[in-house]
Design a protein around this motif. Structure first.
Motif, mmCIF file in Angstrom:
data_model
loop_
_atom_site.group_PDB
_atom_site.id
_atom_site.type_symbol
_atom_site.label_atom_id
_atom_site.label_comp_id
_atom_site.label_asym_id
_atom_site.label_seq_id
_atom_site.Cartn_x
_atom_site.Cartn_y
_atom_site.Cartn_z
ATOM 1 N N MET A 106 6.552 -4.650 3.253
ATOM 2 C CA MET A 106 6.923 -4.690 1.842
ATOM 3 C C MET A 106 5.770 -5.210 0.982
ATOM 4 S SD MET A 106 10.789 -6.079 2.532
ATOM 5 C CE MET A 106 11.142 -6.589 0.854
ATOM 6 N N ALA A 107 5.077 -6.242 1.461
ATOM 7 C CA ALA A 107 3.936 -6.783 0.723
ATOM 8 C C ALA A 107 2.816 -5.743 0.612
ATOM 9 C CB ALA A 107 3.430 -8.053 1.391
ATOM 10 N N ALA A 108 2.567 -5.014 1.726
ATOM 11 C CA ALA A 108 1.520 -3.995 1.728
ATOM 12 C C ALA A 108 1.851 -2.847 0.778
ATOM 13 C CB ALA A 108 1.333 -3.460 3.153
ATOM 14 N N SER A 109 3.127 -2.500 0.684
ATOM 15 C CA SER A 109 3.522 -1.405 -0.212
ATOM 16 C C SER A 109 3.272 -1.764 -1.670
ATOM 17 C CB SER A 109 4.993 -1.041 0.000
ATOM 18 O OG SER A 109 5.849 -2.082 -0.441
ATOM 19 N N GLY A 110 3.382 -3.049 -2.006
ATOM 20 C CA GLY A 110 3.089 -3.481 -3.370
ATOM 21 C C GLY A 110 1.644 -3.213 -3.750
ATOM 22 N N ILE A 111 0.748 -3.451 -2.809
ATOM 23 C CA ILE A 111 -0.674 -3.187 -3.042
ATOM 24 C C ILE A 111 -0.916 -1.694 -3.232
ATOM 25 C CG2 ILE A 111 -2.988 -3.355 -2.035
ATOM 26 C CD1 ILE A 111 -1.994 -5.851 -0.519
ATOM 27 N N LEU A 112 -0.256 -0.876 -2.404
ATOM 28 C CA LEU A 112 -0.443 0.574 -2.482
ATOM 29 C C LEU A 112 0.163 1.160 -3.756
ATOM 30 C CD1 LEU A 112 0.248 1.519 1.257
ATOM 31 C CD2 LEU A 112 -1.960 1.432 0.070
ATOM 32 N N ILE A 113 1.320 0.642 -4.181
ATOM 33 C CA ILE A 113 1.915 1.108 -5.441
ATOM 34 C C ILE A 113 0.984 0.793 -6.605
ATOM 35 C CG2 ILE A 113 3.792 0.674 -7.091
ATOM 36 C CD1 ILE A 113 5.665 0.353 -4.680
ATOM 37 N N PHE A 114 0.378 -0.389 -6.586
ATOM 38 C CA PHE A 114 -0.559 -0.783 -7.634
ATOM 39 C C PHE A 114 -1.760 0.169 -7.688
ATOM 40 C CE2 PHE A 114 -4.357 -3.199 -8.929
ATOM 41 C CZ PHE A 114 -3.967 -3.598 -10.200
ATOM 42 N N ALA A 115 -2.190 0.626 -6.509
ATOM 43 C CA ALA A 115 -3.374 1.481 -6.436
ATOM 44 C C ALA A 115 -3.068 2.961 -6.654
ATOM 45 C CB ALA A 115 -4.055 1.299 -5.075
ATOM 46 N N SER A 116 -1.786 3.352 -6.691
ATOM 47 C CA SER A 116 -1.425 4.775 -6.790
ATOM 48 C C SER A 116 -1.780 5.338 -8.159
ATOM 49 C CB SER A 116 0.070 4.964 -6.500
ATOM 50 O OG SER A 116 0.852 4.320 -7.481
ATOM 51 N N SER A 164 -1.398 8.970 -8.542
ATOM 52 C CA SER A 164 -0.772 10.293 -8.557
ATOM 53 C C SER A 164 0.650 10.162 -8.042
ATOM 54 C CB SER A 164 -1.551 11.285 -7.683
ATOM 55 O OG SER A 164 -1.459 10.917 -6.313
ATOM 56 N N PHE A 165 1.486 11.130 -8.370
ATOM 57 C CA PHE A 165 2.883 11.084 -7.942
ATOM 58 C C PHE A 165 3.024 11.124 -6.414
ATOM 59 C CE2 PHE A 165 7.142 13.148 -7.371
ATOM 60 C CZ PHE A 165 7.893 12.067 -7.809
#
Length: 399
Positions: free
Chosen positions: A74-84, A86-87
């Motif tokens: 869950m913590a890692a997904s927060g970093i990836l969402i921030f970096a996204s 594109s859809f």
């Protein structure tokens, strides 16, 4: 117990900060309601996937390791969402978040079933109270964070997700310090998985939980969107109504837990889910003046999930991990279908009413039809609970 309570608290944040974020995401990427429904459905597939293997990993590695892995994902997904940017990238990041959510849900449910052996309904509702507590403030915190400026840069929805999901690190501390009970401490003779599948009651529980969870979880993703587009509410007021829903939701779990132990789990499911469905449908029929009933619906839908978990813990005590995995995995299938149908119904009715033209009436009717499906799911939950009640009563197995 700290792991369970704090874990559900963080789980509430991760699930319910999306309400205020979805309209912003929709604007940034130029996607319609159908694509939002598809996004949420694909995310539910991640949840479903996690549910299918978490019990196996729990038996192989232990609940402690799996719980740590869930929080880390869950913590890692927060970093990836921030970096996204594109859809598709956002969809992949959301997918990972729901993998973590699914693993956490199963791990916490298994742990709770093993440690809450007395006053099960009360304790299950109490643990899920912490989910409701964080869910209550999550939309307001999310709305506030999206407007915060740091160093001249507005956090927006990306920064909000980064901060909120980083909180998953906190419950990793009590998890590391805990000694988790193993299956050998749970007692009882283990029921084979094939025997569980032949039990009609478990299939009825699947239907009860599936309809109940679609009705519960869809509110976090669709209520703000509905209020903003159907009634032209601003984000603050719409998020406030979502918070009001979770306020009712939260304190219903705190107050109604002892009632489920007193009147019985199955009867509680019938009464509470019917109340929620009726409130939702009346709110839509009345219009904007009845919007408070959207919040009141939280009172009825709140006890459904923890009460079903209490029912599973009591009825399948010696094989709770297998029963929870089976039921929650199939519930995940229902969640995928449910989210997709809400988006499809909204767009379908909009097109039918508007006849292909971009009209406000078409959008309004589409939103009303899509949200009405949430209320219908609560009523179907009540119907399935009545059938379950009759089946268990015939076998003298009412709990």
């Amino acid at each position: 117990m700290l792991t369970v309570f704090i874990g559900f608290f963080i789980f509430g944040f991760s699930e319910n900060i999306k309400g205020p974020a979805i309209p912003r995401i929709q604007t940034d990427f130029g996607i319609d309601e159908m694509q939002i429904g598809t996004l949420l459905s694909l995310n539910s597939l991640g949840y479903l996937l996690a549910c299918s293997f978490t019990a196996y990993l729990t038996r192989k590695w232990g609940a402690k390791t799996v719980t740590m892995l869930a929080f880390g994902s869950m913590a890692a997904s927060g970093i990836l969402i921030f970096a996204s940017r594109s859809f598709p990238a956002l969809s992949g990041s959301y997918f990972l978040m729901y993998i973590g959510n699914g693993m956490l849900e199963i791990a916490l449910a298994i742990l709770a079933a093993r440690i809450f052996v007395g006053n099960t309904g009360t304790m299950m509702n109490l643990s899920h109270f912490f989910y409701g507590l964080s869910s209550t403030v999550a939309p307001m915190i999310a709305s506030g964070l999206m407007t915060v400026s740091i160093g001249g840069h507005v956090l927006d929805w990306r920064g909000m997700y980064l901060i909120m999901l980083s909180l998953s690190v906190i419950p990793m501390i009590p998890t590391l310090l805990s000694r988790f009970p193993g299956e050998e401490e749970h007692g009882g003779e283990r029921v084979p998985f094939t025997q569980l599948m032949r039990d009609p009651a478990i299939w009825l529980i699947v239907l009860v939980l599936s309809f109940g969870v679609v009705s519960e979880m869809a509110v976090g993703g669709w209520l703000v969107n509905f209020l903003e587009k159907a009634y032209h509410w601003n984000t603050t007021n719409a998020s406030g109504m979502l918070s009001a829903f979770f306020l009712c939701f939260t304190f219903a779990r705190l107050a109604l837990g002892p009632i489920t132990d007193k009147i019985g789990f199955t009867l509680s499911l019938i009464l509470f889910s019917a109340f929620s469905g009726i409130c939702t449908l009346i709110a839509i029929a009345v219009g904007e003046s009845g919007a408070f009933l959207f919040a009141a619906a939280g009172i009825g839908i709140a006890p459904i999930y923890p009460t079903v978990m209490a029912l599973i813990a009591k009825k399948y005590r010696s094989s709770s991990d297998s029963a929870i995995t089976f039921i929650v995995t199939l519930m995940g299938v229902g969640s995928v279908i449910g989210n997709y149908l809400i988006g499809a119904i909204t767009d379908g009715i909009k097109e039918l009413v508007a006849g292909g033209a971009d009209t406000g009436l078409g959008l309004l009717r589409g939103l009303q039809a899509g949200y009405a499906f949430i209320g219908v799911c609560a009523l179907l939950c009540a119907v399935c609970s009545i059938i379950l009640y009759g089946y268990l009563r015939k076998r003298n197995e009412l709990l």
